[in-house]
Design a protein around this motif. Structure first.
Motif, PDB file in Angstrom:
ATOM      1  N   UNK A 202      -9.983  13.701   2.863  1.00  0.00           N
ATOM      2  CA  UNK A 202      -9.417  14.739   2.294  1.00  0.00           C
ATOM      3  C   UNK A 202      -9.847  15.835   3.199  1.00  0.00           C
ATOM      4  N   UNK A 203      -9.183  17.133   3.534  1.00  0.00           N
ATOM      5  CA  UNK A 203      -9.723  18.266   4.159  1.00  0.00           C
ATOM      6  C   UNK A 203     -10.894  18.686   3.621  1.00  0.00           C
ATOM      7  N   UNK A 204     -11.138  18.799   2.205  1.00  0.00           N
ATOM      8  CA  UNK A 204     -12.335  19.500   1.529  1.00  0.00           C
ATOM      9  C   UNK A 204     -13.323  18.341   1.359  1.00  0.00           C
ATOM     10  N   UNK A 205     -13.246  17.367   2.033  1.00  0.00           N
ATOM     11  CA  UNK A 205     -14.495  16.369   1.421  1.00  0.00           C
ATOM     12  C   UNK A 205     -13.794  15.131   0.997  1.00  0.00           C
ATOM     13  N   UNK A 206     -14.780  13.892   0.949  1.00  0.00           N
ATOM     14  CA  UNK A 206     -14.085  12.711   0.312  1.00  0.00           C
ATOM     15  C   UNK A 206     -13.017  11.978   1.081  1.00  0.00           C
ATOM     16  N   UNK A 207     -12.701  10.947   0.298  1.00  0.00           N
ATOM     17  CA  UNK A 207     -11.722   9.968   1.121  1.00  0.00           C
ATOM     18  C   UNK A 207     -11.042   8.977   0.004  1.00  0.00           C
ATOM     19  N   UNK A 208      -9.985   8.288   0.196  1.00  0.00           N
ATOM     20  CA  UNK A 208      -9.384   7.452  -0.622  1.00  0.00           C
ATOM     21  C   UNK A 208      -9.387   6.135   0.280  1.00  0.00           C
ATOM     22  N   UNK A 209      -9.607   5.389  -0.432  1.00  0.00           N
ATOM     23  CA  UNK A 209      -9.708   3.894   0.290  1.00  0.00           C
ATOM     24  C   UNK A 209      -8.261   3.256   0.048  1.00  0.00           C
ATOM     25  N   UNK A 210      -7.562   3.029   1.219  1.00  0.00           N
ATOM     26  CA  UNK A 210      -6.195   2.386   1.142  1.00  0.00           C
ATOM     27  C   UNK A 210      -6.263   0.677   1.744  1.00  0.00           C
ATOM     28  N   UNK A 211      -5.586   0.000   1.103  1.00  0.00           N
ATOM     29  CA  UNK A 211      -5.674  -1.498   1.934  1.00  0.00           C
ATOM     30  C   UNK A 211      -3.963  -1.881   1.935  1.00  0.00           C
ATOM     31  N   UNK A 212      -4.067  -2.143   3.211  1.00  0.00           N
ATOM     32  CA  UNK A 212      -2.486  -2.380   3.601  1.00  0.00           C
ATOM     33  C   UNK A 212      -1.693  -3.408   2.818  1.00  0.00           C
ATOM     34  N   UNK A 213      -0.579  -3.156   2.856  1.00  0.00           N
ATOM     35  CA  UNK A 213       0.377  -4.221   2.084  1.00  0.00           C
ATOM     36  C   UNK A 213       0.782  -5.337   2.993  1.00  0.00           C
ATOM     37  N   UNK A 214       0.817  -4.965   4.431  1.00  0.00           N
ATOM     38  CA  UNK A 214       0.993  -5.754   5.371  1.00  0.00           C
ATOM     39  C   UNK A 214       0.021  -6.792   5.628  1.00  0.00           C
ATOM     40  N   UNK A 215       0.268  -8.309   5.002  1.00  0.00           N
ATOM     41  CA  UNK A 215      -0.853  -9.111   5.216  1.00  0.00           C
ATOM     42  C   UNK A 215      -0.502  -9.839   6.611  1.00  0.00           C
ATOM     43  N   UNK A 216       0.387  -9.550   7.261  1.00  0.00           N
ATOM     44  CA  UNK A 216       0.729 -10.056   8.793  1.00  0.00           C
ATOM     45  C   UNK A 216      -0.566  -9.561   9.634  1.00  0.00           C
ATOM     46  N   UNK A 217      -1.074  -8.276   9.345  1.00  0.00           N
ATOM     47  CA  UNK A 217      -1.958  -7.829   9.832  1.00  0.00           C
ATOM     48  C   UNK A 217      -3.349  -8.681   9.947  1.00  0.00           C
ATOM     49  N   UNK A 218      -3.770  -9.295   8.738  1.00  0.00           N
ATOM     50  CA  UNK A 218      -5.082  -9.901   8.625  1.00  0.00           C
ATOM     51  C   UNK A 218      -4.726 -11.761   8.906  1.00  0.00           C
ATOM     52  N   UNK A 219      -3.774 -12.002   9.194  1.00  0.00           N
ATOM     53  CA  UNK A 219      -3.024 -13.600   9.130  1.00  0.00           C
ATOM     54  C   UNK A 219      -3.830 -14.217  10.286  1.00  0.00           C
ATOM     55  N   UNK A 220      -4.329 -13.369  11.228  1.00  0.00           N
ATOM     56  CA  UNK A 220      -4.718 -14.075  12.544  1.00  0.00           C
ATOM     57  C   UNK A 220      -3.890 -14.280  13.693  1.00  0.00           C
ATOM     58  N   UNK A 221      -2.580 -13.962  13.387  1.00  0.00           N
ATOM     59  CA  UNK A 221      -1.858 -14.118  14.412  1.00  0.00           C
ATOM     60  C   UNK A 221      -2.298 -13.283  15.762  1.00  0.00           C
TER      61      UNK A 221
END
Length: 368
Positions: A202-221
């Protein structure tokens, strides 16, 4: 006579070798997806196609185009690092749609909001992006359709920036792959889709943690680097994937699959195999399906899951068989049998590569 016989045997040997090489070429995989398309993102060449031009519901893969248009307009207007415009319209979406979780008053840059949108498939963020770079969502959608036409996507029509249910919102596996390939050439787009986790600041500080819905990215391909998921009840689970190996990028677009990540592994592996095999031919299992009456309904789903040439191989196999038959007057019976067996093996390989999916599917149709 001796030399004539030797020439015939040499020809048969070359014929057998040629048949073996053809049979050893990468074989198109069997997949559960109703339609799919694999392409060389660098050249645009087709590597695989199954019902690639059949109309389908793209669901949240729509946000690939949302990000493309958002980036191009945002850069042109100098807004990429400016605050996102968030109105109460972010609340006017389906209750079970995937959201980034933004509210009016939140201070987030356009670039970071789009990254969050592509990570968790936030429909609320898609609305805000549209209203930040154009006067209204309708104006933004018009830009989406203009861009689709400019890219040659003649079987695509968008009605919203997020992909939620609409009977006039559709695309195809080929068109969505084309749009994704265009996006992957943009550095900003690649940065938005190439991660499994993202802490949106966020511009004024802090953040939001996001987890990708795309499991292909962590599939090891190997080389996996994008791009987007999407799911609707009528359209089924969809997925667009990207990977880069040895400087070559392959894109796979998958529509309505019971095993989209399994299909992605098969199709991406096949795509790179075709690129690396000079003797391979692209597979094309395209067919036309008459639409049936059906209604496009959003499925309750995890975040982010909202809404060729076989003839040439057959020709080559036939030519191999014909040459083997023509050579039967001179060579030995053993040589003839070897040539015929090689031709039969090639024909069998072609038959295997044309196997059709038996995945049950409710074809696209406008709602009643």
């Amino acid at each position: 006579m001796f030399f004539k016989k030797m020439l015939c045997l040499t020809a048969l040997t070359c014929l057998t070798v040629s048949a073996s090489v053809l049979a050893a070429a990468p074989q198109a995989p069997e997949i559960s997806a109703q339609s799919a398309y694999v392409m060389d993102a660098d050249t645009g060449a087709q590597l695989y196609a199954k019902n690639a031009d059949e109309r389908a519901y793209p669901g949240s893969t729509t946000k690939v185009m949302t990000a493309v248009v958002g980036i191009e307009l945002g850069k042109a207007q100098g807004k990429m690092d400016q605050p996102l415009k968030i109105t109460n319209d972010v609340y006017n979406i389906e209750s079970d749609a995937s959201v980034l979780g933004i509210d009016p008053g939140d201070q987030i840059t356009l670039k970071n909001a789009m990254t969050g949108m592509m990570t968790v498939s936030g429909c609320d963020a898609a609305v805000a992006v549209a209203e930040t770079v154009t006067p209204s969502q309708a104006d933004f959608v018009a830009k989406m359709n203009e861009k689709a036409a400019a890219l040659g996507c003649t079987h695509t029509h968008f009605t919203n920036p997020h992909g939620l249910p609409d009977s006039d919102h559709y695309s195809t596996a080929r068109d969505m792959a084309t749009i994704a390939a265009y996006g992957m050439k943009m550095p900003e787009f690649r940065d938005m889709v190439d991660h499994s986790e993202y802490d949106m600041p966020y511009i004024n500080g802090g953040s939001k943690h996001c987890t990708s819905t795309n499991q292909f990215l962590s599939s090891g391909f190997p080389g996996a680097n994008g791009v987007k998921t999407g799911t609707t009840r009528a359209g089924g689970p969809c997925l667009i994937t990207s990977a880069t190996q040895n400087g070559r990028t392959v894109i796979a677009s998958i529509m309505n699959s019971d095993d989209r990540y399994g299909d992605a592994q098969k199709l991406m592996t096949y795509g790179f195999a075709v690129l690396n095999d000079e003797n391979s031919q692209p597979a094309n299992n395209t067919r036309t399906v008459e639409p049936e009456e059906n209604v496009y309904i959003l499925r309750q789903a995890p975040a982010g899951q909202t809404l060729t040439d076989i003839k040439e191989k057959q020709k080559q196999a036939a030519e191999l068989a014909a040459k083997a038959q023509a050579a039967t007057t001179a060579p030995t019976a053993e040589a003839i049998a070897t040539a015929k067996a090689s031709a039969a093996k090639t024909a069998a390989a072609v038959k295997t590569s044309t196997a059709k999916s038996t995945q049950p599917y409710v074809p696209f149709s406008p709602a009643a």
